[in-house]
Design a protein around this motif. Structure first.
Motif, PDB file in Angstrom:
ATOM      1  N   GLY A 207      -7.711   1.824  -0.389  1.00  0.00           N
ATOM      2  CA  GLY A 207      -6.434   1.299  -0.825  1.00  0.00           C
ATOM      3  C   GLY A 207      -6.473   0.660  -2.194  1.00  0.00           C
TER       4      GLY A 207
ATOM      5  N   GLN B  24      -5.041   2.247  -5.539  1.00  0.00           N
ATOM      6  CA  GLN B  24      -3.603   2.361  -5.824  1.00  0.00           C
ATOM      7  C   GLN B  24      -3.062   1.121  -6.522  1.00  0.00           C
TER       8      GLN B  24
ATOM      9  N   ALA C 210       2.468   1.147  -3.320  1.00  0.00           N
ATOM     10  CA  ALA C 210       1.227   0.663  -2.715  1.00  0.00           C
ATOM     11  C   ALA C 210       1.121  -0.853  -2.808  1.00  0.00           C
TER      12      ALA C 210
ATOM     13  N   VAL D 117      -4.544  -4.757   1.366  1.00  0.00           N
ATOM     14  CA  VAL D 117      -5.098  -3.490   0.902  1.00  0.00           C
ATOM     15  C   VAL D 117      -5.414  -2.576   2.082  1.00  0.00           C
TER      16      VAL D 117
ATOM     17  N   ASP E 267      -2.777   0.061   2.753  1.00  0.00           N
ATOM     18  CA  ASP E 267      -2.862   1.179   1.813  1.00  0.00           C
ATOM     19  C   ASP E 267      -3.957   2.152   2.227  1.00  0.00           C
ATOM     20  N   SER E 268      -5.105   1.621   2.643  1.00  0.00           N
ATOM     21  CA  SER E 268      -6.198   2.495   3.094  1.00  0.00           C
ATOM     22  C   SER E 268      -5.774   3.308   4.313  1.00  0.00           C
TER      23      SER E 268
END
Length: 537
Positions: A170, A173, A179, A188, A191-192
């Motif tokens: 993540g 981004q 993101a 984060v 996002d991952s």
């Protein structure tokens, strides 16, 4: 006279010989494939390095795992997939940690081989859900469980004693607004999870020849949910107030006195700009200020002339005995016009095999082959929020972090919960100056800003120094590794809290629980099948 006729057993058997040669050739080809597959898994596992700075192909993140997933799903057995997953993990770690190669040399392979074991169960999980042509239920399980399994890996290896959360997918981004909004909701980690889910859905499409409604539906749902979250997620409220923070980047020097003199000279150059605070990089001083009144007095004079407090960073032995004294600490120290203000933060999370060596009596020999500290640094006990005076009788509350600590989402979150208005990172990546490490480290500040809803300013000795606003967007110019000098960042102040600050690491927690529950259910089903088989035997 003709040759005697050979008995049938002695006659040449061209078909049998050809068949034997064919079988031998087949065995050789299979052996070649078996030996090539680990290399292929390692090579495909390393592809995510392309999504991080300095290459920075952020868009490639959404397909970067597809080649590795295809290798794993094509394994003949689950056990073989687990082994290939391990090789893929080795490739991933060597790729994203390649900036450590000049420091660790061949030992990076050993480190990657140990940490890469976490990818073994994930390789089996990929094979279990994606091998062959998965039906709708298996496809749905894959797009849920494969990303969750990846999150388990990121969670475990983010433990500070295993190296910390570097190379989280993540984090690639950090320049993309959607993101950053997702990071404000789930850190984060969200996002991952999104990235791996997209990669998995693409592999489902490939494995079903593009006829999987689950994969199409998943991709559409991911896009729709992301759009909805970006529109709905509460964002920090800008107060309209700003603060100006001067950053001093003097460059590297083996001579501490020279580095200090350059820092003082550069700081004095900020006087006409009247910043509210001046920040020096990590390890900017090698002397404990409580035992060096001369140096403390020099810094106080600089503070008076600039009209701002100085946040310096000390890497030095501190006098004292017992649990609260003695030993070498890395500390953020606030110096004002009258000298020490009494506000200090001691670094809590240290770099393993850098600032300390785990089990030094056993592993201390590693210091002879690396740049690990000859003496272990001591740990601080708790985060600290400092109060900095501003013009007009106002005060600014800052939360300091030291280098490696900015990789941990929970640390900036805790500082905001304690009332920090700005997060300040003091760093030095001079050991890795000619690698991707400085830019990768600087990019993490954007995620921390978006997660916490507070501006983040990073000051380094040798670059990269940078600032990000409360939504994670960059402010002002960046001081790169080739820059020497100063800059002043005027950063906005915000109020309110993001969902990540409120809820914390809910994404990795849910993923770990889901994977654990699935593993328990599969184990119970396998046990029931064995019991039924034994009963009917």
């Amino acid at each position: 006279m003709g040759e005697p006729e050979l008995p049938a057993a002695g006659r040449p058997q061209p078909r049998r010989a050809a068949a034997d040669e064919g079988r031998q050739g087949g065995r050789l080809r299979r052996a070649a494939r078996r030996s090539a597959m680990p290399l292929l898994a390692a090579a495909t596992g390393a592809l995510p390095v392309l999504v991080f700075p300095t290459v920075g192909w952020w868009w490639f993140a959404y397909v970067c795992l597809v080649p590795l997933l295809l290798v794993l799903r094509a394994a003949p057995t689950g056990r073989r997939a687990a082994k290939l997953g391990w090789y893929g993990g080795i490739g991933f770690l060597i790729g994203v940690m390649s900036w450590l190669i000049p420091t660790l040399s061949v030992f990076i392979v050993i480190l990657a081989a140990l940490l890469g074991l976490f990818w073994g169960p994930w390789g089996w999980l990929v094979w279990r859900t994606l091998h062959g042509r998965p039906d709708a239920w298996r496809a749905l399980a894959a797009v849920v469980l494969v990303p969750s399994g990846w999150m388990v890996i990121e969670t475990i290896r983010s433990w500070q004693y295993l190296g910390g959360p570097w190379g989280l997918l993540g984090a690639s981004q950090y320049q993309q607004h959607p993101a950053l909004v997702l990071a404000s909701v789930g850190g984060v980690w969200l996002d991952s999870l999104f990235i791996v889910a997209v990669n998995t859905a693409v592999v489902v499409l490939i494995g079903t020849w593009g006829r999987s409604f689950v994969a199409y539906g998943t991709l559409a749902a991911l896009v729709a949910v992301t759009a909805a979250v970006c529109a709905w997620a509460p964002q920090p409220r800008l107060t309209g107030a700003t603060t100006s923070i001067g950053v001093v980047q003097p460059g590297g020097s083996a001579n501490e006195a020279d580095r200090t003199a350059r820092g003082e000279k550069l700081t004095l150059g900020l006087a006409p700009l009247r910043p509210d605070l001046v920040v020096w990089g990590e390890s900017s001083l090698d002397y404990d200020l409580t035992t060096n009144p001369g140096l403390t007095g020099q810094l106080a004079v600089v503070s008076r002339q600039v009209g701002a407090d100085l946040l310096v960073n000390v890497d030095a032995a501190r006098p004292g005995t017992g649990p609260d004294g003695g030993g070498i600490y890395k500390s953020s120290v606030l110096v004002g016009p009258n000298g020490l203000t009494g506000q200090r933060y001691d670094k809590i999370r240290l770099v393993p095999f850098g600032e300390y060596i785990p089990l030094r009596p056993v592993l201390g020999w590693i210091a002879d082959f690396s740049k690990a500290a000859g003496v272990d640094r001591r740990r601080g006990k708790a985060p600290v929020v400092m109060t900095v005076p501003e013009p007009g009788g106002r005060t600014l509350r800052i939360g300091p972090l030291i280098c490696f600590e900015s990789a941990f989402p929970d640390m900036s979150r805790e500082l905001v919960r304690l009332g920090a208005q700005v997060v300040v990172v003091q760093s030095s990546t001079s050991t890795f100056q000619d690698t991707a490490a400085p830019e990768q480290h600087a990019s993490l500040a954007a995620l921390r800003a978006a997660e916490s809803g507070r501006s983040v300013v990073q000051a380094t000795l040798t670059g990269v120094s940078v600032a990000y606003g409360p939504t994670g967007h960059r402010i002002g110019r960046m001081l790169g590794t080739d820059d020497r000098g100063t800059t002043v960042y005027t950063v906005p102040l915000a109020t309110g809290t993001t969902l990540y600050v409120r809820w914390g690491n809910w994404v990795p927690t849910l993923c770990c629980l889901l994977v654990a529950l699935t593993a328990l259910c599969w184990s119970l089903l396998a046990w029931k099948r064995r019991r039924d088989t034994a009963a009917t035997a």
